[in-house]
Structures are given as C-alpha cells and as structure tokens.
Motif scaffolding. Structure first.
Motif, PDB file in Angstrom:
ATOM      1  N   GLN A 179       0.824  -1.202   0.000  1.00  9.62           N
ATOM      2  CA  GLN A 179       0.000   0.000   0.000  1.00  9.62           C
ATOM      3  C   GLN A 179       0.865   1.262   0.000  1.00  9.62           C
ATOM      4  O   GLN A 179       0.585   2.227  -0.711  1.00  9.62           O
ATOM      5  N   ASN A 180       1.922   1.257   0.763  1.00  4.43           N
ATOM      6  CA  ASN A 180       2.813   2.410   0.806  1.00  4.43           C
ATOM      7  C   ASN A 180       3.438   2.670  -0.564  1.00  4.43           C
ATOM      8  O   ASN A 180       3.610   3.829  -0.972  1.00  4.43           O
TER       9      ASN A 180
ATOM     10  N   LEU B 130      -5.167   1.012  -4.598  1.00  8.84           N
ATOM     11  CA  LEU B 130      -5.447   1.746  -3.364  1.00  8.84           C
ATOM     12  C   LEU B 130      -6.883   1.517  -2.917  1.00  8.84           C
ATOM     13  O   LEU B 130      -7.155   1.362  -1.714  1.00  8.84           O
TER      14      LEU B 130
ATOM     15  N   ARG C  49      -2.402   6.537 -13.163  1.00  8.97           N
ATOM     16  CA  ARG C  49      -3.071   6.804 -11.885  1.00  8.97           C
ATOM     17  C   ARG C  49      -4.310   5.937 -11.706  1.00  8.97           C
ATOM     18  O   ARG C  49      -4.646   5.551 -10.578  1.00  8.97           O
TER      19      ARG C  49
ATOM     20  N   LEU D  56     -11.604   7.453  -4.296  1.00 12.35           N
ATOM     21  CA  LEU D  56     -10.481   7.088  -5.150  1.00 12.35           C
ATOM     22  C   LEU D  56     -10.946   6.686  -6.548  1.00 12.35           C
ATOM     23  O   LEU D  56     -10.303   6.998  -7.553  1.00 12.35           O
TER      24      LEU D  56
ATOM     25  N   ASP E 189       1.385   6.674  -6.965  1.00  7.12           N
ATOM     26  CA  ASP E 189       0.386   7.671  -7.322  1.00  7.12           C
ATOM     27  C   ASP E 189       0.929   9.083  -7.147  1.00  7.12           C
ATOM     28  O   ASP E 189       0.632   9.974  -7.946  1.00  7.12           O
TER      29      ASP E 189
ATOM     30  N   ALA F 129       0.809   4.094  -2.961  1.00  7.28           N
ATOM     31  CA  ALA F 129       0.617   5.516  -2.662  1.00  7.28           C
ATOM     32  C   ALA F 129       1.778   6.344  -3.200  1.00  7.28           C
ATOM     33  O   ALA F 129       1.574   7.444  -3.740  1.00  7.28           O
TER      34      ALA F 129
END
Length: 440
Positions: free
Chosen positions: A321-322, A348, A341, A364, A328, A325
């Motif tokens: 997840q990090n 995400l 994106r 999102l 993005d 992010a």
C-alpha cells in the motif's frame, strides 16, 4: 508484445452464458493530442525509428512505400475483424496512412490468428509478435535465424507477418493488433521514458495514442523515404513536426533522461515470465534503487514503486500500500499519466475496501472510471466498476451496487474473455469485502 492475461481461455471454453449481459465494445476513439515539445518528439522519433529494442542502432529508415494492404488468415475470433477495421480507419484518418484490408491471395501484411500454444512454441515469452519477409507461422522456424527476418537488414518493407492468439480475450487480441501493426508499419523500438505511448514495454497503454499517431504520421511524411540515414532523417524532422504539430513549436523542451539498461533488466525480471517470487521481488527492489539513484521523479519512478507494490500485495499488503501511494504521488506530478493513476487507484481502492473503508474507495475510484473508458481499457474499467460495487455495499447503497456490478459484466466479457474468467474476477474482488466473510 503485450503481456498475457491469466484470465483467458480457449474458444471452446468461451461459450456465452445466457445469464450474462452482452459484451460491450468501445465506439468512437478519443485520443489525447501530444502535449510535448517538438524538440523532444524529434528525439523520440529518432530513438524509436532508428534503434532496436536491444539498443542496436539501425543504419537507415525502413518503411512501406505506397499503399499498404492487410489480410487476415487462420482462425480469427469474432472480435478481431471489427477491431482491426477500427484500427485501420484510425491509421487512415489520424496518421494519413494509405492502408486497407483486402481479401486477395497476397498482401503486404498478413495477420495470422493461431492458438496461443503455437505462438509460445516459437516464442515462449510472447503473447504475439511480428516478423518481416514471411507470411505464415509455418515459415518462421526455418527463417528466424536467417538474414531474411533481420529487421536491421531492411531498407524497404514489402512483406510482414503478424501472429496473434486466436484463443485470447478480445482485449488482448485487440492490444496485439495495435502494438504489432504499429511496429509492422512504423517504429521498431520501445522506450520506457514515454508516458503516453504503446511504444513502451510497461504495457500501461494498450491502444494507439495521440502521440503514437503523430509518430506514425511523421514516419510516412512525404519528406522521408526508405533508405534515409539518421542524419538525413534528423535534418528533415523539425520541419515535418512543425507542419504536423504546430502547437509543439511553442512548448518548452523537457529532455527526459535515457533509461539505464540496469533498470530495464530489473523491470523485465520483476514483471516478465520465468522468475520465482523472491527473484521478482529482489528485481523490483533493484529497479526502485536505480530509479532513486538516478533521481527520477517522473512516471518511471512511479512505475518502480507500482511494480514493487504488485509483487508484495499478497504477502505484505501494508508495505505494498505504501508503494502504491508513492506511485500515485509520482504519477500525479508527471504529465501524461492519467491512465497510470487509474491503475494505482484500483490498488489503493482494493486496500480501502479490504479494511471496510467504502467511502475512501469511492473517492479514489470516481475520477478513474472515465479515464479507463477514454483509454479503451475494458479490463481495467470492469475491475474499477466491480470495486465500486463493493464500496457501495460497504456504504449501504446495496441496490446501486447491484446495478453497477451488473453493468461491469459487459466490459468484463471484452476485457477478460471467457465467462468463467469474468466470474473469477467477480469472486476475487468480492472477497475483498469484509461484509462477505474472510477478505482477500
């Protein structure tokens, strides 16, 4: 060669389920015109057209001279001809190339649809491929090590074969048509530095973009001809691009850096076939290290984070997840990355749904649905809609979720092919929802 999807099957296994809605297809293309400087695009043209993917320079420009004829042989799936006709129409109207489909005994370009197993028997890592100076796959084995099929030996293109799978999802077949036909008639190289092109092995773009059409239109400009040297082409390019893309004369050049071979090799190991899980993860970490060392802040830095996220999302979702992010964040600062994106948003949003945060997922996903549709990526569009349905359920909008989920199936049938593959994707995304039991 577009990457193969695991969610496809043979023609025998793709019989229509009467409970499924009809397959959806895209209608009018909406390519975005290139927004870069003509100086930058002249450099891109030279690197795409006078260099091979191996890095080897070509001595001369080669192309077809005169009208280009195309024919289809083998066992084409039902969607191939409609998609091919749409592509040929775009090449005629957007790139001003005289190209047409014929039924005669011979053509400049022969597209042969064969089982995926036949393609992989010749090139195990390929979903589809293109070869000069032959017309059938049966000729390839004898010719592949000869000068006959050596692209660097070409001066003028006269006969080319394209081999596409007859038993893949409709979107994969279409993607093969776009990439391989573009290379059959135009540039032979791929460049990771291009954010808005199918001439990029990251496979983010799957249909020819506005940038690609400009490159092809320049490739067939009357000022150029087969046999021209790099110096001769370079001398004529500024005037060609000024004529074809006048807006590019007023954009300041950005001069994106070249891509180190070390990063390319690491990405190919991480995302290509043949490597084990640990080897893939190590390669993705190496690619990110190269990107950090070089100091990239463009889409390649974002893609390095994205690749590492994809390879760790099942074993370490918080770590992944990090990186999604981070991907993005870099995409957001880099022009021409709307589709990038959208891919990051899908990851995400999946994480948010798995943690019961439907409202976050909806935020999102909302801007990404029109992006996927504009770029004609049915598989991505279907996945985004399925994720939206789960997020709607989490926020108590059950009836709306049911409508969105049903609407996603028509796109999924184009993007994923077989009905069982569509249902598998539904189950995979539904398993994220904590309201449905153990999440994925």
């Amino acid at each position: 060669m577009p990457g193969a999807s695991g969610d496809v099957t043979s023609r025998a296994a793709t019989q229509t389920d009467p409970s499924m809605p009809p397959m959806k297809v895209f209608s009018v293309p909406r390519p975005t015109p290139p927004a870069r400087s003509n100086q930058d695009m002249a450099r891109d043209f030279i690197d795409l057209s006078l260099r091979l993917e191996s890095g080897r320079e070509l001595k001369v420009l080669s192309r077809f001279e005169g009208p280009i004829s195309v024919k289809v042989v083998g066992a084409p799936p039902p969607t191939l001809l409609p998609d091919l006709n749409r592509l040929l129409h775009r090449l005629r109207t957007e790139a001003s190339i005289d190209i047409s489909l014929i039924n005669g005994p011979s053509a400049n370009i022969t597209i042969e649809a064969v089982p995926r197993s036949e393609i992989r028997r010749h090139l195990p890592q390929a979903a589809c491929f293109v070869v000069p100076n032959i017309s059938r796959l049966s000729q390839y084995r004898a010719a592949k090590r000869s000068r006959l099929t050596n692209w660097s030996a070409l001066t003028t293109r006269r006969k080319i074969a394209i081999f596409v799978p007859s038993d893949a999802a409709p979107q994969e077949v279409r993607d093969c048509l776009h990439e391989e036909l573009a290379q059959a008639i135009g540039p032979l190289n791929d460049l990771y530095r291009l954010p808005d092109s199918v001439f990029n092995d990251d496979n983010v773009h799957t249909v020819l973009t506005g940038f690609d059409m400009l490159m092809l239109r320049a490739f067939y400009a009357p000022e150029l001809q087969s046999g021209m040297s790099r110096r001769e082409v370079s001398a004529r390019l500024p005037a060609i691009l000024a004529r074809l893309n006048p807006n590019g004369e007023y954009v300041a050049p950005r001069r994106t850096s070249t891509t180190p071979r070390a990063w390319v090799r690491a990405i190919q190991t991480a995302l290509g076939p043949g490597a084990g899980p640990m080897q893939r993860r190590t390669a993705a970490q190496s690619a990110l290290h190269v990107a950090e060392t070089v100091g990239w802040t463009d889409h390649r830095r974002g893609f390095s984070h994205y690749a590492l996220g994809r390879l760790t999302q099942n074993t370490d979702p918080d770590f992944a997840q990090n990186h999604f992010a981070a991907a993005d964040a870099y995409y957001r600062r880099s022009p021409g990355t709307a589709l990038h994106r959208a891919h990051a948003a899908a990851q995400l949003a999946s994480y948010a749904i798995a943690h019961g945060r439907g409202d976050v997922a909806l935020t999102l996903l909302a801007p990404q649905l029109p992006v996927a549709e504009k770029h004609e990526n049915a598989a991505l569009l279907a996945s985004l809609m399925m994720l939206r349905a789960e997020a709607l359920e989490l926020t108590g909008r059950v009836a709306e979720a049911r409508t969105v989920r049903l609407d996603s199936l028509g796109w999924a049938r184009y993007g994923y092919g077989a009905d069982w593959a569509v249902r598998a994707k539904l189950r995979e995304i539904g398993a994220l929802n904590p309201l449905k039991g153990t999440n994925g």
